[in-house]
Design an enzyme around this catalytic site. Structure first.
Site, PDB file in Angstrom:
ATOM      1  N   GLY A  14      23.709  73.686  23.904  1.00  0.00           N
ATOM      2  CA  GLY A  14      22.874  73.715  22.710  1.00  0.00           C
ATOM      3  C   GLY A  14      22.383  75.098  22.307  1.00  0.00           C
ATOM      4  O   GLY A  14      21.429  75.208  21.537  1.00  0.00           O
ATOM      5  N   THR A  16      23.631  77.341  20.264  1.00  0.00           N
ATOM      6  CA  THR A  16      23.704  77.626  18.832  1.00  0.00           C
ATOM      7  C   THR A  16      22.628  76.880  18.070  1.00  0.00           C
ATOM      8  O   THR A  16      22.015  77.434  17.139  1.00  0.00           O
ATOM      9  CB  THR A  16      25.102  77.257  18.293  1.00  0.00           C
ATOM     10  OG1 THR A  16      26.083  78.039  18.986  1.00  0.00           O
ATOM     11  CG2 THR A  16      25.201  77.539  16.801  1.00  0.00           C
ATOM     12  N   LYS A  37      26.442  87.542  17.500  1.00  0.00           N
ATOM     13  CA  LYS A  37      27.320  86.854  18.451  1.00  0.00           C
ATOM     14  C   LYS A  37      28.301  87.896  18.980  1.00  0.00           C
ATOM     15  O   LYS A  37      29.245  88.294  18.286  1.00  0.00           O
ATOM     16  CB  LYS A  37      28.079  85.719  17.754  1.00  0.00           C
ATOM     17  CG  LYS A  37      28.957  84.880  18.679  1.00  0.00           C
ATOM     18  CD  LYS A  37      28.139  83.911  19.506  1.00  0.00           C
ATOM     19  CE  LYS A  37      29.028  82.984  20.320  1.00  0.00           C
ATOM     20  NZ  LYS A  37      28.251  81.996  21.081  1.00  0.00           N
ATOM     21  N   THR A  41      34.562  82.719  20.973  1.00  0.00           N
ATOM     22  CA  THR A  41      35.836  82.246  21.510  1.00  0.00           C
ATOM     23  C   THR A  41      36.127  80.836  21.006  1.00  0.00           C
ATOM     24  O   THR A  41      35.234  80.102  20.600  1.00  0.00           O
ATOM     25  CB  THR A  41      35.820  82.240  23.053  1.00  0.00           C
ATOM     26  OG1 THR A  41      34.860  81.272  23.512  1.00  0.00           O
ATOM     27  CG2 THR A  41      35.476  83.611  23.605  1.00  0.00           C
ATOM     28  N   HIS A 202      18.624  65.312  20.206  1.00  0.00           N
ATOM     29  CA  HIS A 202      20.057  65.042  20.086  1.00  0.00           C
ATOM     30  C   HIS A 202      20.404  64.825  18.618  1.00  0.00           C
ATOM     31  O   HIS A 202      19.700  64.139  17.887  1.00  0.00           O
ATOM     32  CB  HIS A 202      20.418  63.801  20.902  1.00  0.00           C
ATOM     33  CG  HIS A 202      21.841  63.369  20.736  1.00  0.00           C
ATOM     34  ND1 HIS A 202      22.890  64.019  21.336  1.00  0.00           N
ATOM     35  CD2 HIS A 202      22.380  62.349  20.000  1.00  0.00           C
ATOM     36  CE1 HIS A 202      24.016  63.415  20.996  1.00  0.00           C
ATOM     37  NE2 HIS A 202      23.744  62.407  20.193  1.00  0.00           N
TER      38      HIS A 202
END
Length: 233
Positions: A14, A16, A37, A41, A202
């Site tokens: 989590g 981001t 950043k 990848t 969530h």
């Protein structure tokens, strides 16, 4: 605090979403914000990456920067080697963050994977960049069973490098938490030897941007610019 490293106990915890929430709360407080950043990848050229997701959720006022991108979803050093591309070293990360800091109130440096993931063939990590910047780190952790050990190890690695651990944020709180999650909420500060500074629900990524921005301060403690009172719903 002008630069904050956002690291995690591992991948898919989590980071981001927490970075986007931090940016949204800072913007709501009237701060100028940049997100860096160092190495993206698992994303091909032209595809939206983590910085794009932060800007989408937090707002276009955020300045976004990405130093390198590698298409395979691997550790940055491995992904760079397999792509035949130049890796990103800690000095480059620190220089980019310092430049952004000169023009912004807050710079959020979002890592890839966990704290000690290798960024180059010399074994440099995000922790090395944080040491150069002399900035604190925020640890993003999952809520489920196993998080205490991973959080303790990450915090111990920070202390060993004399990097201040600002605290821990739970990256995704389940809709129906079980006994492990409820106990972990109390035990995470003990594992990290640092305060619990927020809990993201969530599904936060699936909120409309306007809803995300309005809710973000309520997920973060006052020390991170929010209003979170210390309990999970």
């Amino acid at each position: 605090m002008s630069v904050l490293v956002v690291t995690g106990t591992g991948t898919e915890v989590g980071k981001t979403m927490v970075t986007a929430a931090l940016a949204a709360a800072a913007l709501a407080a009237g701060w100028s914000v940049a997100v860096l950043k160092p190495a993206q990848t698992g994303v091909a050229a032209g595809e939206p990456g983590d910085v794009h997701e932060v800007l989408r959720l937090a707002g276009a006022q955020v300045t976004g920067a990405e130093l390198a991108r590698y298409p395979e979803p691997l550790a940055p050093a491995t992904a760079a080697r397999r792509a035949g591309a130049r890796p990103v070293g800690p000095a480059e990360v620190a220089e980019a963050a310092a430049k952004l800091s000169a023009a912004h109130d807050l710079v959020l440096v979002e890592g890839a994977g966990g704290l000690l993931v290798r960024y180059d063939e010399e074994g440099a990590t995000l922790a090395d960049a944080a040491r150069l910047l002399r900035c604190p780190a925020l640890v993003v952790a999952p809520a489920a069973l196993g998080t205490l050990n991973a959080t303790a190890l990450t915090a111990e690695a920070l202390r060993a490098r004399e990097i201040p651990c600002m605290g821990v944020v739970v990256g995704s709180w389940p809709l129906r938490p079980g006994l492990a999650e409820l106990c972990n909420l109390e035990d995470l500060p003990l594992a990290a030897q640092a305060p619990l500074l927020g809990v993201l629900p969530h599904g936060a990524a699936h909120l409309a941007p306007e809803e995300f921005r309005a809710a973000a301060p309520g997920w973060l403690a006052p020390g991170l610019g929010g209003t979170w009172a210390g309990t999970a719903s």
